[in-house]
Enzyme design. Structure first.
Site, PDB file in Angstrom:
ATOM      1  N   GLU A  84       0.821  -1.213   0.000  1.00  0.00           N
ATOM      2  CA  GLU A  84       0.000   0.000   0.000  1.00  0.00           C
ATOM      3  C   GLU A  84       0.848   1.253   0.000  1.00  0.00           C
ATOM      4  OE1 GLU A  84      -2.680  -0.227   3.412  1.00  0.00           O
ATOM      5  OE2 GLU A  84      -2.826  -2.370   3.052  1.00  0.00           O
ATOM      6  N   CYS A 123       5.525  -7.693   7.416  1.00  0.00           N
ATOM      7  CA  CYS A 123       6.462  -7.192   8.429  1.00  0.00           C
ATOM      8  C   CYS A 123       6.648  -8.280   9.476  1.00  0.00           C
ATOM      9  CB  CYS A 123       5.879  -5.940   9.084  1.00  0.00           C
ATOM     10  SG  CYS A 123       6.979  -5.162  10.292  1.00  0.00           S
ATOM     11  N   CYS A 181      -3.145   1.302   7.754  1.00  0.00           N
ATOM     12  CA  CYS A 181      -2.147   0.676   6.890  1.00  0.00           C
ATOM     13  C   CYS A 181      -2.028  -0.817   7.146  1.00  0.00           C
ATOM     14  CB  CYS A 181      -0.812   1.359   7.056  1.00  0.00           C
ATOM     15  SG  CYS A 181       0.046   1.332   5.512  1.00  0.00           S
ATOM     16  N   CYS A 211      -0.822  -3.583  15.236  1.00  0.00           N
ATOM     17  CA  CYS A 211      -0.583  -3.229  13.830  1.00  0.00           C
ATOM     18  C   CYS A 211      -1.069  -4.312  12.880  1.00  0.00           C
ATOM     19  CB  CYS A 211       0.905  -2.987  13.618  1.00  0.00           C
ATOM     20  SG  CYS A 211       1.329  -2.503  11.938  1.00  0.00           S
ATOM     21  N   CYS A 227       3.137   8.239   1.450  1.00  0.00           N
ATOM     22  CA  CYS A 227       3.606   7.301   2.462  1.00  0.00           C
ATOM     23  C   CYS A 227       3.795   5.961   1.760  1.00  0.00           C
ATOM     24  CB  CYS A 227       2.556   7.188   3.560  1.00  0.00           C
ATOM     25  SG  CYS A 227       2.924   5.919   4.768  1.00  0.00           S
ATOM     26  N   CYS A 278       4.245  -6.047  16.146  1.00  0.00           N
ATOM     27  CA  CYS A 278       3.589  -5.095  17.057  1.00  0.00           C
ATOM     28  C   CYS A 278       2.115  -5.467  17.233  1.00  0.00           C
ATOM     29  CB  CYS A 278       3.716  -3.667  16.534  1.00  0.00           C
ATOM     30  SG  CYS A 278       5.433  -3.122  16.401  1.00  0.00           S
TER      31      CYS A 278
HETATM   32  N1  SAH Z   1       7.833  -0.242  10.962  1.00  0.00           N
HETATM   33  C1  SAH Z   1       7.881   1.190  11.061  1.00  0.00           C
HETATM   34  C2  SAH Z   1       7.035   1.924  10.027  1.00  0.00           C
HETATM   35  C3  SAH Z   1       5.697   1.404   9.693  1.00  0.00           C
HETATM   36  S1  SAH Z   1       4.394   1.640  10.841  1.00  0.00           S
HETATM   37  C4  SAH Z   1       7.535   1.633  12.461  1.00  0.00           C
HETATM   38  O1  SAH Z   1       7.213   0.787  13.287  1.00  0.00           O
HETATM   39  O2  SAH Z   1       7.627   2.817  12.751  1.00  0.00           O
HETATM   40  C5  SAH Z   1       4.037   3.351  10.798  1.00  0.00           C
HETATM   41  C6  SAH Z   1       3.494   3.888  12.107  1.00  0.00           C
HETATM   42  O3  SAH Z   1       2.127   3.483  12.305  1.00  0.00           O
HETATM   43  C7  SAH Z   1       4.258   3.397  13.320  1.00  0.00           C
HETATM   44  O4  SAH Z   1       4.422   4.447  14.234  1.00  0.00           O
HETATM   45  C8  SAH Z   1       3.307   2.349  13.875  1.00  0.00           C
HETATM   46  O5  SAH Z   1       3.596   2.056  15.202  1.00  0.00           O
HETATM   47  C9  SAH Z   1       1.962   2.992  13.632  1.00  0.00           C
HETATM   48  N2  SAH Z   1       0.818   2.120  13.706  1.00  0.00           N
HETATM   49  C10 SAH Z   1       0.714   0.824  13.372  1.00  0.00           C
HETATM   50  N3  SAH Z   1      -0.519   0.352  13.604  1.00  0.00           N
HETATM   51  C11 SAH Z   1      -1.228   1.394  14.086  1.00  0.00           C
HETATM   52  C12 SAH Z   1      -2.575   1.541  14.516  1.00  0.00           C
HETATM   53  N4  SAH Z   1      -3.433   0.528  14.512  1.00  0.00           N
HETATM   54  N5  SAH Z   1      -2.979   2.756  14.963  1.00  0.00           N
HETATM   55  C13 SAH Z   1      -2.109   3.792  14.968  1.00  0.00           C
HETATM   56  N6  SAH Z   1      -0.834   3.710  14.585  1.00  0.00           N
HETATM   57  C14 SAH Z   1      -0.384   2.522  14.150  1.00  0.00           C
END
Ligand code: SAH
Length: 341
Positions: A90, A110, A329, A117, A103, A114
């Site tokens: 995406e 990944c 995302c 996510c 973006c 997390c």
């Molecule tokens: N792997 C990298 C970049 C991709 S995620 C990182 O971890 O920073 C981009 C951002 O979106 C990160 O800050 C991540 O923690 C956040 N993110 C992921 N899922 C999310 C969600 N459900 N709500 C809000 N932010 C989220």
């Protein structure tokens, strides 16, 4: 097959010399590639035999837009691209007052795990190439007809888990003969891979490093982000400090506000303590609901923000763009890849 789309102008020029061609062909090919041309036959200023050899020996495809959702509220456009091997990633085009920002994703899937996510739910399938990252910027610009002035590496994937290709992408997108997007117009977001932060720091790039912190204490961060179980908050903050010392760039700490998990007064105070040792600011993000995850958005964002500000911390709250086109995302990709199996 040669991945010519991931090569810089000098590398293509060197390849041309190797092939017995004049090296200026490198510049010609590079500028066609930077315009999103996906067929060597369209490179009309190259001799025919060279076009044929390029077609035989080099891979050149563009991503196919399999989905495109445009927000009626703010013009945000979300793309789902299918890559050559069928994998999907995406990109999101956001329209800010200071310019149009894309973006982009750095990996298909990944492996960071997390808990909040969507991008990590199916694991990591593969790294993207530098060219595939560049294509997301090029094709978003071409499809939308908009000039792209900013890039953020904040889509699917962990950029520091694919650092070499990311560095190659940065060189491409920064190239004066190409899109010429300045480092200060680029942000890279990481979940906090310490070795990667240190390595990136050695390049002294003037991009903005965003660190997804999401919790100031190990107990909470371990629960949200498995990467923390190895390194811990203190070691991460020490790496951020080294990064600041090496580059002079303040770090942006991302903090998704999760109801009852990381939004207490005590956690605001701990966070403020961390920020006093490492120059940076805090970006509070409203949590996007992910179907598979039990977490809910916090209702304490304003209180939390004020508490940080009262302690002298600079705080921004991220505006939610494209809230009517759903899918935080990772969710579009997930849906698409599932429908296929
Ligand atoms: N792997 C990298 C970049 C991709 S995620 C990182 O971890 O920073 C981009 C951002 O979106 C990160 O800050 C991540 O923690 C956040 N993110 C992921 N899922 C999310 C969600 N459900 N709500 C809000 N932010 C989220």
């Amino acid at each position: 097959m040669i991945d010519i789309k991931s090569m810089g102008m000098e590398e293509i020029s060197a390849l041309m010399e190797e092939w017995g061609e004049p090296s200026f062909r490198g510049g010609q090919i590079f500028s066609w590639l930077q315009r999103g041309v996906v067929d060597f036959e369209q490179m009309s200023n190259l001799p025919k035999p060279l076009r044929s050899r390029l077609s035989r020996e080099c891979r050149l495809t563009g991503p196919e837009a399999v989905r495109r959702q445009e927000s009626r509220l703010d013009g945000t456009i979300k793309y789902l691209w299918r890559l050559q091997d069928g994998e999907c990633v995406e990109s999101v085009l956001m329209r800010y007052r200071y310019g149009n920002t894309v973006c982009i994703s750095s990996q298909a899937g990944c492996r960071m795990g997390c808990a909040f996510c969507a991008s990590t739910l199916g694991g990591r399938v593969r790294n993207l190439t530098s060219g595939e990252m560049l294509d997301q910027v090029l094709f978003t610009g071409m499809d939308s007809g908009l000039h792209i002035s900013n890039v953020v590496l904040m889509g699917i994937g962990e950029p520091l888990d694919n650092l070499d290709a990311v560095l190659g992408f940065l060189r491409l997108v920064n190239s004066p003969e190409g899109l010429n997007i300045g480092m200060r117009h680029i942000s890279l977001s990481t979940c906090g891979l310490v070795a990667g932060i240190d390595k990136l720091g050695t390049y002294g790039l003037q991009l903005t490093l965003s660190v997804s912190l999401h919790a100031p204490d190990d107990e909470t961060r371990n629960r949200l982000m498995p990467v923390n179980r190895k390194t811990g908050v203190q070691a991460l903050m020490a790496a951020c400090r080294r990064y600041y010392d090496a580059t002079g760039r303040r770090i942006s700490f991302e903090y998704a506000m999760i109801d009852g998990v990381n939004d207490s007064d005590r956690q605001a105070d701990l966070l403020s303590g961390l920020l006093h040792e490492t120059p940076g600011h805090v970006n509070l993000i409203p949590l996007n609901r992910v179907k598979e995850s039990p977490f809910r958005p916090s209702r304490r964002t304003d209180v939390f923000r004020k508490r940080l500000e009262d302690q002298g911390i600079t705080v921004t709250v991220r505006r939610r763009l494209g809230s009517d086109i759903d899918a935080s995302c990772g969710q579009l990709r997930r849906r698409e890849m599932r429908e296929e199996v």
